[in-house]
Structure formats: structure tokens, C-alpha cells
Write a protein that holds these residues in place. Structure first.
Motif, short mmCIF file in Angstrom:
data_model
loop_
_atom_site.label_atom_id
_atom_site.label_comp_id
_atom_site.label_asym_id
_atom_site.label_seq_id
_atom_site.Cartn_x
_atom_site.Cartn_y
_atom_site.Cartn_z
N CYS A 74 -15.24 -70.63 30.21
CA CYS A 74 -16.54 -69.97 30.10
C CYS A 74 -16.39 -68.46 30.05
CB CYS A 74 -17.43 -70.36 31.28
SG CYS A 74 -18.07 -72.06 31.21
N ALA A 75 -15.52 -67.91 30.90
CA ALA A 75 -15.32 -66.46 30.92
C ALA A 75 -14.72 -65.98 29.61
CB ALA A 75 -14.42 -66.08 32.09
N MET A 76 -13.83 -66.76 29.01
CA MET A 76 -13.25 -66.37 27.73
C MET A 76 -14.27 -66.44 26.61
SD MET A 76 -9.50 -68.19 28.03
CE MET A 76 -8.88 -67.49 26.51
N LEU A 77 -15.13 -67.44 26.65
CA LEU A 77 -16.13 -67.59 25.58
C LEU A 77 -17.28 -66.60 25.73
CD1 LEU A 77 -16.34 -71.48 25.42
CD2 LEU A 77 -15.40 -69.96 23.67
N ASP A 78 -17.58 -66.21 26.96
CA ASP A 78 -18.69 -65.30 27.19
C ASP A 78 -18.41 -63.95 26.53
OD1 ASP A 78 -21.04 -64.20 28.13
OD2 ASP A 78 -20.22 -63.74 30.11
N GLY A 79 -19.31 -63.53 25.65
CA GLY A 79 -19.14 -62.25 24.97
C GLY A 79 -18.16 -62.26 23.82
N SER A 80 -17.75 -63.46 23.37
CA SER A 80 -16.76 -63.54 22.29
C SER A 80 -17.39 -63.65 20.91
CB SER A 80 -15.84 -64.74 22.53
OG SER A 80 -16.58 -65.95 22.49
N ARG A 106 -11.48 -57.33 26.42
CA ARG A 106 -11.61 -58.52 25.57
C ARG A 106 -10.76 -58.38 24.30
NH1 ARG A 106 -15.27 -61.91 27.34
NH2 ARG A 106 -16.89 -61.22 28.78
N ARG A 107 -10.75 -57.19 23.75
CA ARG A 107 -10.01 -57.00 22.50
C ARG A 107 -8.53 -57.30 22.71
NH1 ARG A 107 -11.14 -51.37 19.72
NH2 ARG A 107 -13.22 -52.23 20.03
N THR A 108 -8.00 -56.94 23.87
CA THR A 108 -6.60 -57.23 24.18
C THR A 108 -6.40 -58.71 24.41
OG1 THR A 108 -6.39 -55.04 25.20
CG2 THR A 108 -4.71 -56.68 25.75
N LEU A 109 -7.35 -59.33 25.08
CA LEU A 109 -7.20 -60.73 25.46
C LEU A 109 -7.29 -61.67 24.26
CD1 LEU A 109 -6.81 -62.18 28.20
CD2 LEU A 109 -9.26 -62.63 28.19
N TYR A 110 -7.99 -61.26 23.21
CA TYR A 110 -8.15 -62.14 22.06
C TYR A 110 -6.80 -62.52 21.46
CZ TYR A 110 -13.15 -61.12 22.12
OH TYR A 110 -14.48 -61.02 22.48
N GLY A 111 -5.80 -61.64 21.56
CA GLY A 111 -4.50 -61.96 21.01
C GLY A 111 -3.81 -63.11 21.72
N TYR A 112 -4.24 -63.43 22.94
CA TYR A 112 -3.61 -64.50 23.71
C TYR A 112 -4.43 -65.79 23.69
CZ TYR A 112 -0.85 -60.64 25.58
OH TYR A 112 -0.03 -59.55 25.71
N TRP A 113 -5.52 -65.81 22.94
CA TRP A 113 -6.37 -67.00 22.92
C TRP A 113 -5.59 -68.24 22.50
CZ3 TRP A 113 -12.06 -67.88 21.73
CH2 TRP A 113 -12.86 -67.13 22.60
N SER A 114 -4.72 -68.06 21.52
CA SER A 114 -4.03 -69.24 20.98
C SER A 114 -3.12 -69.89 22.01
CB SER A 114 -3.20 -68.83 19.76
OG SER A 114 -2.28 -67.80 20.10
N SER A 115 -2.78 -69.18 23.09
CA SER A 115 -1.95 -69.77 24.15
C SER A 115 -2.77 -70.63 25.10
CB SER A 115 -1.24 -68.67 24.94
OG SER A 115 -0.35 -67.95 24.13
N PHE A 116 -4.08 -70.45 25.09
CA PHE A 116 -4.93 -71.17 26.05
C PHE A 116 -6.00 -72.02 25.38
CE2 PHE A 116 -3.24 -67.45 28.18
CZ PHE A 116 -2.75 -67.98 29.35
N ILE A 117 -6.26 -71.77 24.11
CA ILE A 117 -7.26 -72.55 23.37
C ILE A 117 -6.61 -73.02 22.09
CG2 ILE A 117 -9.49 -72.48 22.20
CD1 ILE A 117 -10.37 -70.38 24.18
N PRO A 118 -6.43 -74.32 21.88
CA PRO A 118 -5.69 -74.81 20.72
C PRO A 118 -6.57 -74.98 19.50
CG PRO A 118 -6.32 -76.65 22.07
CD PRO A 118 -6.89 -75.41 22.75
N ASP A 119 -5.89 -75.09 18.35
CA ASP A 119 -6.59 -75.64 17.20
C ASP A 119 -6.29 -77.13 17.17
OD1 ASP A 119 -4.01 -75.69 16.46
OD2 ASP A 119 -4.17 -74.22 14.85
N SER A 120 -6.74 -77.83 16.15
CA SER A 120 -6.57 -79.28 16.13
C SER A 120 -5.09 -79.63 16.03
CB SER A 120 -7.31 -79.88 14.93
OG SER A 120 -8.70 -79.68 15.09
N PRO A 121 -4.62 -80.61 16.83
CA PRO A 121 -3.23 -81.04 16.70
C PRO A 121 -3.00 -81.67 15.34
CG PRO A 121 -4.45 -82.52 18.15
CD PRO A 121 -5.36 -81.37 17.84
N ILE A 122 -1.92 -81.24 14.69
CA ILE A 122 -1.63 -81.73 13.33
C ILE A 122 -0.27 -82.40 13.35
CG2 ILE A 122 -1.37 -81.09 10.91
CD1 ILE A 122 -2.95 -78.57 11.52
N GLY A 123 -0.27 -83.71 13.33
CA GLY A 123 0.97 -84.44 13.21
C GLY A 123 1.88 -84.37 14.42
#
Length: 1199
Positions: free
Chosen positions: A492-498, A447-464
Motif C-alpha cells: 500500500c505504501a509503495m502504491l500510494d502516490g505512484s 519515491r523517485r529513487t524507490l521506483y528503480g527498485y520496484w521490480s525487486s518487490f513487485i513482479p510482472d507476470s511469470p513467463i515460462g
């Protein structure tokens, strides 16, 4: 060894990868299949088994030198291939696996490789029999078939290889490790599978079947050994290279999709069932990059320059959309420097090319198995995606799912429709396979390794700008419900245990303008998850996918740190989820209750949730876009679940009457009433699948989830649920009276939770005002009704030991004050039942019963009953010899509680209780605890606690008896050995505490016993050298326990204790573990207290050793720490350590004296030392010590 083909439906128990729908490869790949097409599948011949036996007899009679061998084989093969052996069509088929294996071995020896048409028919027969009959082959048959097919690949013409590879893939399904003798020929440097799967292979069908064969070699079936890592890594590289390769020119898109599907299946096989073993970050980034690209394979409106590798970054990685202006160079390979600086993901996005895309018809049958064949083409990025218009807006209309937009226009003419539909179906399967691979990656990578890639699969709010392409894009936009379901499973698998990762999120403070902190970016991503999943919740029409949306929301709620975020997120979800509590699909209703369970457990009690729970029922205004799917609900507000609450609590208002809660009155708890109604009330309406009639209760899964939500409510929000005491008791009684053991179990657990909540209210340390507690009279009435109801049946239900164990836990949750007011016969019933259940063989029941007795022995109304204490002791001693570690661990815990009771009785009753308690039983307890101290750590940690209490409890008359002397010495040595051992730290600090407890017994011969030297030496060693500060604290506190100077032995031992404490004080901040540093202030306080105690008992013979320590620089450092202790700077919140100093006082043995009392004690020590008569060296040493103490007092008095 199972034999299956790669993409066909595996056998029951072998279906590991639900990635693709079943595809019959033989129909696509076998040009010589008799009765071409699907006609032979329509009907299953009832004589298939008879025909197989007849043909098998004839084939076994054939010999290689037969004159008509070719004609006979050709005829018999055709007859065998014309039959359908699928047991799902005709379960009566009973062809034995050994008969199939024997036939295939014999036939393979009859068909020469020169007769290629017969070779093809034999390969088809191998595939048909092994696949449809789910044959588990023996090693001999496997070896024969793999050898034959491998030889055919070398000898036969290329046009036969497709069928040969199909038979080979069927034979090696899950048997890769057993084929080690052939792996070199198949997967070696010039292996045939590597040749056919290479990028240069022009025949896409051969390439696909070769990849399928490699997939089946990599597949591991439970119980089978894994494939060698060398070949697994080789196959992994082949699959990855295939996925990264572009579509060859002049290749049909459909054939390319089939190749990609085979490679995805193979990659999934390599990734499943273990940890990541395929290299470092570059390889992982390469896999994630290709999977992200394939997640959007064939998605209309998506034209993106995808990067070949994803790199871990806190912000979304740059993805360049194909530009409308060809002069603009692509930027996909550039690192996201600008994004990191600006903090805006939109800054690096290219504008999408203009395109009008028409919207299509809404799909009506989203839940059907054949839904994907009927899908139309809603564009992934359509619905107003025009340059400079919708893409620049952040309105919900952009992310509103495109399949919800209706249009009467048609994208294609009729002749084009079938081809396009088939292509869309295969594109959807590619996306589905990519998501299944991504799910395998999420499970395999740390999980610790995978957290670095979260931004590629889970976005923040679109801005402009346009939102990035992520999992949420698929959830909201993909036209296939199965693909949306897969995306939600990955999420779900990414959120589980996060929880630990998401705990860094915070947006309560106003954002800084100079830069965007990571905590704020993470909080924004969490808000975007809430927003997007809320949109998916409102738009989803497929019940299966809707269920997964709600489950995903439950995972999100369970892991989000709402106390660090601005309130309002849960309120919105609360409003949106309510209409689904009576959805027609039972799985949706179950997932809704799972969501509510997560909501009331996350950081409970949460202020926002408390407000929501107090809100009155306003469900009449609830509505969702799926009203058509919920049309069976009445429109006058019947969609509210509170139309059927339990009416058993007369103190509450009817939820049918609209009302506004008054000040201080939260009104009815809607969620609690909903759960009660789901458990106890019949359904108002029923779906078609659930039959008709209004008397049926909710299905068992819904009722069980509702009971779990009730338990979570009671645990987390007891202050709100306590007024429903009677109603919850009646619900529990109702469940205990059911015939379903699961409902009985959850009913018992609900009682246990409520009882535990009452106990917590009455604990003195929780400081709950008496007016806020459940009145004791009500508690007594509550338990009287429970114990006279069906709980007795649960206690005696030997067919369901888990239920018995839970009923024991329920008995242990009775408030002690209420137990004392229960009728005598009820008390006796509880005790008798628990004592009897300790003789049950099932370890669950025995463990729970022993634990309950360990709680009862602490009850004030029972602990002075010598007979009950003795009965409990005998029961616990018997359990300590049980073969189950769980039973022994709980027995040791109960023995520790029992010995705590002995100490309390000794201090409150005195010698009378000690004399009344059996000496023989006490001796047995001492010996049993000593033996348990050599058990596993789970047993040992409480066994040493019991030993300390027993050594404290012994009287002098007992210690002098010969029967006690050896057990006494063994007990002390067991504690010493545990202190010095490499056991867990909890065990060691319990052992240190136990030695200190034993030292409190004034009858213990510390001055003369041979074991006392070892005890002090062990504590002195630990206090200076143990890396765990809590162990040091306990050992220092133990060294400060002896009340008289004689207990410390001669001068040498006393000086050793002093030096150890002084050294430990000097090194109290030396640690490499930051987590231990937080205990340093507590440790210094305890050590200072111990040194002051040694000074208070010191005598003339100790002055020389004390002078040597106090006269030099060491004395100056000791003086500084003692001043802090006397001033209460450490131990009362000073020094910046907050509450840890208070813990230090507790660790020091409960020393809560005011600083003035400490100074007064030091003054008494000074007066006593001045009164000692000394001469010569002792006099000079005494003067040094006195000067040290006077300076100490003067400094303290000045401040």
C-alpha cells in the motif's frame, strides 16, 4: 524521558513500532528473577502499592555503613521483585513516578559494584519498576542509572552483564539524546555496546540485549530531540552488519532469530520518522537486499542465493535459486544483462531442487491474537512445486495460497512439535520485522529513487518459469496472517502516490517483437498486481488481512492509468468484490466501500466503469471460497446488497425483480442503490459481535464510507446519477436529521456535490444539450425541499462549526437559474443566514459564508440589487481585516467576484448603476483592496484582480475629486509593485491583467498621470525579461489595451513600448524551461496582436521609431510573425501547437476575430497612414512603414 525495554509493550503514546508482539525480556534474561517462570504474572497483588511504600521507607532508611546492609537489601529487593506493578492488570496502582525515581537513585548509592548478586537484583528492579509503571524519569535519575549501569559493565563479571544491559536498555528507552554525556563510553570506538554487539561476540544473549540497548538509544519519542546523526549512523551500520552476517556455527537457530529481531527493531528505529540519511544507492541497495532476504526467513521450500546488494533496474533483478546440480555455479552476483536483453524475468532463474513437501491442515483461527502459536507449516513454495512440472506452468494453482490446501498428514512428531512451533513463530517475527523495516524505508526514501527498485518487490507476470520471490509471494503464500498483513501494508505504501510513475504504463498497442518497452513491462506488472491481489482476496480468511487486501486494491485502483490499459481489469475486480459488501466484519465492509470510492474516482468518467455501473444486479451468481466465513448470508441471493435498496424513488424498478436493461436504459445503478441502502436501511442480518435484532442500522464507519462513495459517484458520473435526484435528496435529508455530526457533514457534502454537478451541466462552455440536463423545474423543487428541511438546523449548529461551514458550501452550490425561481422568503433566508454567519468567530464558518456570498453576488437575479451588493461589500471588507489568512484569502476572492459584478452591471445597465452605487463604499473598497495587495500571496492574487476592476469602474467625476486621487495613485502603484515583485507567477500575471483592465477605463488619465510612466515601464520590463511566459502574455495583452494614441504618452514612451514588444517577439522561444515552451505560440500571437494594435494607433511622430525597427533584419523577423498572426496560423491551431494557440487568443484579451477581419483592420490602418500629411524625415519614415504594411497585405492576400 520514558523508560522502557526494547521489545516489551511500550506505554500508551509511546508505541511507535508495532513490529513485534510483546516479549517479556526479564523472563528470558534474568536468572535471578524470584518465582522463576511466569507464575508471578498470573495474579496481581492488591497490596502492591502498599508493599512498595513499605519497602521504599525501609530502603530510604538504610545507609551505606549499616551493619546488615547486604541482608536487608537482599530481603527488600526480593519483596519488591515479587510484586506485579502492571497497571493493565491492576489499574488501581498509583505509585508516583517521583517516588520511583527517588528510590532508584538512593538504592543505586547503596549497592556496591562488588556485590554482584545485589547488582543483578537492582538491575532487575530498575527494569521491573520503569517498565511496568511506565515511569517518565527526570534527568538526574537518568544520569544516575546510566552512570551506574555503565560502571557495572566495566567492573562486574561478564555473567552479570545480561541483566545490567537490560536495565540500561530500559533506562535509555527514547532518551538517547539526553544521554549524550555517556554516548562516548557506550558507542565510542571501544564502547561496551559496540563490543557486545559485534559479530565476534559468542554470547548471543549478550549480543541481543546490546542490540536492544542500541535500539532504545536510537528510538525517538515525539517531543524529544533526535539522537545525534553521528551515533545514529554508527548504530545503523551495526544493525545492518548484523543482519548481513550469517548465522555463526554451532549457534541455535532460535537464539539467532532473537538477535536478528533485535537488529531489525534497531534498523526500524533508525529509519523511522525522517528522510533517508545513510548514504547513497549502494547503502540503500544493501538495506533492501537484506530486508528482502529476511522477508523470507524460515519460509519452507525457499532456497535462494540472495545478492548482497539490490541495484535499481526496470526489470526484476536476477535471483539464483539453489541448483539441484552442484556442478552449476551460482549466478546471484552477476548483473541482469540477459534479462534486460530478453525482457523475460524467467530467463535468469535457476531450477529449484526437487522436494515433495507435504501439505498441512488449514488454520481455523486466523484472526485470533494467538494464531501464530497454532500455525502449521504450509510451504511457501509448495503445492505442486516440482521441477519440470508446476514451476513451468503459469496456472493460478501455483499461486493459490498454500494455507488453503488441506492435509491430514503431520510434519513432526509430538516432541518435535513444540520446538518447531516456537522456531516457526520466531521466524514469522523476523519476517514481520523485515517488512516493518521495509515500510520505514519506503516512507523515508524519495519515491523517485524507490521506483528503480520496484521490480525487486513487485513482479510482472511469470513467463515460462517460477514466479520471482516478491511481496506478492508473501501475500499469497506466507502462513502467518500478520506477516501477510505487513506485506500488504508495504505494498500500500509503495502504491500510494505512484500515479505519476504508473502513468507510463501502456499495453493498448500490440507489443513489439524486437524488444519489450518499459511502458509494456510496467503495464504487465500492473496486471500481475491485479491478478495476485484478486487471488489473495478470494483465499484470505483472516478479517484483518482481508481488510488490508481490499485497501491495497483500492490504492492500486486509485493509481492505475486504466485509460492506457486494455479494458477488463476493473470488471474482474467488480465481480470479485461484490460478495464482501455484507461481510460479517465491519472493517471489511468499510474497506469495500473505500475500494468502490477509489473505483468511481479514478480517471472519472471511465468507460469501463460506466458500463459496470449500468449493469443489472446479478449477485445471485456471486460466490467466494470464504462462504464459510459468510455463512450467515442467505443462499438465495441475499448476499446481494440490493435486496434492501431505498424504495423512495418511485420511478425506478424494484431490484427484487430480475430484469434485462433495455436499449438506452441502464437499469438501476446497483452501486448507488447499495450505498443508499447502507445509509438508510436496517441491516438484514447481524454478526454475533453486533448483537441481535433487525432494526439496527449499519455502523457509522460503513455509512460514512457509503456517503463518500455517493459523493464520488455524483462528482464523476453525474450523467448516470442525475435521475436519482429525489432519492439522493432524501438520503441527504435523512443524514442531516441524524444526531451524528459526521453523518450530517457527509449529507451536506453530498448535497453540495449534486448541486455542483447541476451547475456544471448548465455552464455554456460544457455544451450539454438541454435534453440531457436535469430539468430546471426539478432543480427548483429539489432545492425547495432541501431548504425547507433539516439543512437549516445544520446552518445554525454552532457546536459543530465544520458542519456549519459545509452547510454554507451547500448553499453556494444552488443553480443560479433555480435560485431565481425560489420563493422570495427562501431567497431572503439564504442571504440573511449567510450574512449573519460572517460574524461567527470560527474561521471555518466565516470563510465558507464569505465564499458563498462571493458566489451569490454573481447571480443574475441578485447582482443588480444595489442593496445586496452593498451589504455583501461591507461584509467582505470586514472579513479582509480578519486575523485568519484563510478568511482574508476568501474575502479577497469574493471581493474580486463582487468587482466583476460591478463591471458587468456597468456594461449592461450603464451609468445609472454607477451613480446609484455609493462613492464612499467604492472608496473603501479601493483602499481595502490596496492594503490587501500587500498581504500574503494567497490574498494578493485576488486583491490585484479587484483593483483592476475598481480602476475600470471609476467614473471621471470621481477621479477628479481629491478624496479619490491619492487612493487611485496608491492602487496603481500597488499593481506596479506587484508586477515587479518576486511574488508567485499567478499573482504577477493577475497584476498584469489588472493593469490591462484598468487601461480600459477611458477616463483614466494615462497621458498625464505621474504613475502612468511607471505602469508602462513595469509592463515593458516584464514582457521582455520574465521567465514565466504566461506573465509575458498578460503583460503584452495589457500593453495592447489602450484604445487611443494619447494613452501611450509621448513618442519616447510609445517607442519604448514598441521596442519591448518587438524584442519579446524575437526572444519568444528563448527559455530553459521546457514547460514554458508550450506557451511560446500563445506568446507570439499576443505579441503580434499588440504590435498590430500599436501600428493601428500610431501617428506621424512615431514613424521615425517605427522605421528604425521595420527597415532592417528586425523588420523581416517581425514581418514573419505578423503574417502568421494575420493568417491565423498561430492562434487557430496552426504550427503544430494544437489547442495552445486557441489559449493564446484567449490570453490576448478575447480576440476571436477571423483572419479576414484582421486583414481588414490592417487595410484601414494603411489607408489612415496614407492620409497623414508629413514632410521631410517624417514623410520618408512614413513611406517605409507604408511599404512594410503593403508588403504584409500583399503576402497575406496571395495566400
Amino acid at each position: 524521558m520514558a523508560a522502557q525495554e526494547g521489545l516489551s509493550a511500550p506505554a500508551p503514546g509511546h508505541r511507535i513500532f508495532p513490529a513485534f508482539p510483546p516479549v517479556a525480556l526479564s523472563a528470558d534474561a534474568a536468572p535471578f528473577t524470584p518465582m522463576a517462570g511466569d507464575g508471578w504474572r498470573a495474579d496481581s497483588s492488591p497490596d502492591a502499592e502498599k508493599e512498595f511504600s513499605r519497602c521504599a521507607v525501609k530502603l530510604r532508611a538504610l545507609r551505606a555503613d549499616s551493619g546488615q546492609l547486604r541482608e536487608e537489601l537482599n530481603l527488600l529487593f526480593d519483596q519488591l521483585l515479587s510484586e506485579n506493578y502492571n497497571k493493565t492488570v491492576d489499574p488501581s496502582i498509583n505509585i508516583q513516578p517521583e517516588d520511583v525515581c527517588s528510590l532508584l537513585r538512593h538504592v543505586s548509592s547503596l549497592v556496591p559494584l562488588s556485590q554482584e548478586h545485589l547488582v543483578i537484583k537492582l538491575c532487575q528492579l530498575v527494569h521491573r519498576l520503569l517498565n511496568q509503571l511506565k515511569v517518565i524519569m527526570d534527568e538526574q535519575t537518568l544520569d544516575v542509572l546510566v552512570t551506574y549501569t555503565a560502571s557495572a559493565l566495566k567492573v562486574c563479571s561478564t555473567w552479570t552483564h545480561s541483566d545490567v544491559l537490560l536495565a540500561l536498555s530500559t533506562a535509555v528507552y527514547g532518551n538517547g539524546a539526553q544521554c549524550h554525556r555517556h554516548l562516548g563510553d557506550l558507542l565510542g570506538e571501544d564502547g561496551v555496546l559496540l563490543q557486545y554487539s559485534s559479530l565476534s561476540q559468542p554470547n548471543m544473549e549478550l549480543r541481543r540485549v546490546a542490540l536492544t540497548c542500541m535500539t532504545n538509544i536510537c528510538l525517538r519519542i515525539p517531543g524529544q530531540p533526535p539522537l545525534d546523526d553521528q551515533y545514529r549512523s554508527l548504530c545503523f551500520r551495526v544493525f545492518l552488519k548484523t543482519l548481513h552476517s550469517p548465522k555463526p556455527p554451532n549457534t541455535d537457530e532460535l537464539f539467532y532469530c532473537l538477535v536478528v529481531q533485535a537488529a531489525l527493531k534497531g534498523l526500524q528505529c533508525c529509519l523511522s520518522g525522517g528522510k533517508w540519511k545513510f548514504g547513497g544507492g549502494e547503502e540503500l541497495g544493501s538495506v533492501l537486499a537484506v530486508l528482502k532476504r529476511l522477508m523470507f526467513q524460515g519460509a519452507p521450500g525457499v532456497s535462494v542465493d540472495w545478492p548482497p546488494v539490490l541495484y535499481p533496474a526496470p526489470l526484476p533483478q536476477y535471483e539464483g535459486l539453489s541448483a539441484a546440480k552442484p556442478a552449476e555455479p551460482p549466478k546471484s552476483s552477476e548483473p541482469p544483462k540477459d534479462a534486460a536483453v530478453s525482457g523475460k524475468s524467467s530467463g535468469n532463474k535457476k531450477k529449484k531442487s526437487k522436494g515433495k513437501g507435504k501439505k498441512t491442515k488449514t488454520e481455523e483461527s486466523r484472526g485470533d491474537d494467538e494464531e501464530e502459536d497454532k500455525e502449521t507449516v504450509p510451504a511457501l513454495q509448495r503445492g505442486g512445486v516440482r521441477e519440470g512440472e508446476t514451476l513451468t506452468k503459469t496456472s493460478a494453482s501455483f499461486l493459490y495460497p498454500s494455507w488453503k490446501r488441506n492435509s491430514s498428514d503431520s510434519e513432526f512428531s509430538d516432541p518435535e512439535g513444540n520446538a518447531q512451533s516456537k522456531l516457526r513463530l520466531n521466524h514469522a517475527r523476523v519476517r514481520q520485522g523485515a517488512l516493518h523495516c521495509l515500510l520505514a524505508v519506503v516512507k523515508a526514501v524519495e519515491r523517485r529513487t524507490l521506483y528503480g527498485y520496484w521490480s525487486s518487490f513487485i513482479p510482472d507476470s511469470p513467463i515460462g518459469g517460477p514466479p520471482p520471490l516478491t511481496l506478492l509471494t508473501i501475500v499469497l503464500k506466507d502462513p502467518s496472517p500478520k506477516v501477510r498483513l505487513c506485506a500488504l501494508q508495504v505494498l500500500c505504501a509503495m502504491l500510494d502516490g505512484s500515479r505519476q510513475f504508473l502513468a507510463m504504463a501502456e499495453d493498448t498497442a500490440s507489443p513489439r517483437t524486437s524488444y519489450t518497452p518499459f511502458s509494456f513491462t510496467l503495464a504487465t506488472a500492473i496486471r500481475e498486481l491485479h491478478r495476485s491481489l484478486s487471488l489473495a482476496l478470494l483465499a484470505e480468511t483472516s478479517p484483518q488481512t482481508l481488510t488490508q487486501v481490499i485497501k491495497c486494491l483500492a490504492y492500486l485502483v486509485a493509481n492505475t492509468p486504466y485509460h492506457r490499459l486494455r479494458p477488463g481489469l476493473l470488471t474482474q475486480l467488480w465481480k470479485q468484490i461484490r460478495p464482501y459488501v455484507r461481510h460479517r466484519d465491519v472493517n471489511v465492509r468499510v474497506s469495500v466501500m473505500t475500494f468502490y470510492g477509489a473505483l468511481v474516482t479514478t480517471q472519472a468518467p471511465l468507460p469501463e466503469v460506466q458500463l459496470l455501473l449500468r449493469q443489472p444486479d446479478d449477485s445471485g451468481s456471486s460466490s467466494t471460497p470464504q462462504d464459510s466465513g459468510l455463512s450467515w448470508r442467505q443462499r438465495d441471493g441475499m448476499s446481494s446488497p440490493s435486496r434492501t435498496p431505498s424504495q423512495q424513488n418511485s420511478c425506478t424498478h424494484s431490484p427484487r425483480v430480475p430484469r434485462t436493461p433495455k436499449e438506452g436504459d441502464g437499469g438501476q445503478m446497483w452501486l448507488l442503490q447499495l450505498c443508499v441502502s447502507l445509509v438508510t436501511q436496517p441491516r438484514e442480518d447481524q454478526s454475533d459481535s453486533e448483537g441481535t435484532g433487525g432494526a439496527a442500522l449499519e455502523p457509522s464507519p460503513v455509512r460514512l464510507e457509503a456517503l463518500q462513495v455517493l459523493s464520488h459517484l455524483v462528482r464523476g458520473y453525474f450523467s448516470l446519477t442525475k435521475v436519482y435526484l429525489c432519492e439522493i435528496g432524501q438520503v441527504s435529508a435523512r443524514c442531516l436529521g441524524e444526531t451524528d455530526p459526521s453523518l450530517q457533514l457527509h449529507g451536506a457534502k453530498l448535497l453540495e456535490e449534486f448541486g455542483t454537478g447541476i451547475i456544471q451541466q448548465y455552464r455554456a462552455e460544457n455544451n450539454v444539450p438541454e435534453t440531457s440536463r436535469v430539468p430546471l423545474k426539478q432543480v427548483v423543487q429539489f432545492w425547495s425541499e432541501v431548504l425547507s428541511g433539516p439543512l437549516n438546523g445544520a446552518l445554525q449548529n454552532e457546536q459543530h462549526p465544520t458542519l456549519q461551514a459545509s452547510a454554507c458550501d451547500t448553499l453556494s452550490s444552488i443553480l443560479p437559474q433555480a435560485f431565481a425561481q425560489l420563493p422570495d422568503k427562501t431567497q431572503m433566508m439564504c442571504i440573511t443566514v449567510l450574512l449573519g454567519l460572517t460574524y461567527i468567530e470560527n474561521y471555518l464558518v466565516k470563510t465558507a459564508a464569505v465564499r458563498a456570498l462571493g458566489i451569490y453576488v454573481l447571480f443574475p437575479c441578485l447582482r443588480e440589487d444595489v442593496m445586496f451588493v452593498a451589504d455583501t461589500a461591507n461584509t467582505v471588507l470586514a472579513a479582509l481585516d480578519d486575523r485568519s489568512t484563510n478568511v482574508r484569502a476568501k474575502a479577497a476572492w469574493s471581493l474580486g467576484n463582487l468587482t466583476d459584478t460591478l463591471i458587468v452591471n456597468m456594461e449592461s445597465i450603464g451609468v445609472d448603476f454607477q451613480e446609484e452605487f455609493s462613492d464612499m463604499l467604492l472608496l473603501k473598497m479601493l483602499q481595502a483592496a490596496t492594503r490587501a495587495a500587500a498581504d500574503k500571496d494567497r490574498v494578493k492574487c485576488n486583491a490585484v484582480r479587484a483593483l483592476g476592476n475598481l480602476l475600470h469602474f471609476l467614473r471621471e467625476s470621481q477621479m477628479t475629486r481629491s478624496a479619490f486621487q491619492r487612493p487611485l495613485e496608491d492602487a496603481v502603484r500597488a499593481l506596479v509593485k506587484t508586477v515587479q515583485s518576486e511574488a508567485t507567477m499567478k499573482v504577477r500575471w493577475n497584476a498584469c491583467y489588472a493593469l490591462g483592465n484598468a487601461f480600459r477605463n477611458p477616463a483614466l488619465p494615462l497621458d498625464s498621470a505621474p504613475w502612468s510612466h511607471d505602469a508602462f515601464a513595469a509592463l515593458c520590463h516584464v514582457v521582455t525579461s520574465c521567465r514565466n511566459f504566461k506573465v509575458r502574455i498578460k503583460s503584452a495583452a495589457a500593453l495592447a489595451v489602450p484604445a487611443h494614441r494619447s494613452c501611450y504618452g509621448d513618442t519616447k514612451r510609445f517607442s519604448c513600448v514598441w521596442r519591448s514588444l518587438a524584442t519579446a517577439l524575437e526572444n519568444s522561444e528563448d527559455t530553459n524551461d521546457f514547460l514554458e515552451y508550450r506557451y511560446s505560440a500563445s506568446l507570439r500571437h499576443t505579441l503580434s496582436h499588440a504590435l498590430l494594435h500599436l501600428l493601428s494607433v500610431s501617428q506621424l511622430q512615431d514613424m521615425t521609431a517605427l522605421r528604425a525597427s521595420l527597415a532592417g533584419e528586425e523588420g523581416s523577423r517581425i514581418r514573419e510573425h505578423l503574417i502568421k498572426c494575420l493568417r491565423a496560423e498561430e492562434g487557430a491551431g496552426g504550427g503544430g501547437e494544437g489547442g495552445e494557440e486557441a489559449e493564446g487568443e484567449k490570453e490576448a484579451g478575447g480576440d476571436s476575430c477571423h483572419s479576414l477581419q484582421r486583414i481588414g483592420g490592417l487595410q484601414q490602418t494603411l489607408i489612415r497612414l496614407k492620409g497623414l500629411k508629413a514632410e521631410g524625415e517624417e514623410e520618408r519614415s512614413k513611406e517605409v512603414v507604408i511599404l512594410f504594411l503593403e508588403d504584409l497585405l500583399k503576402t497575406c492576400e496571395e495566400t
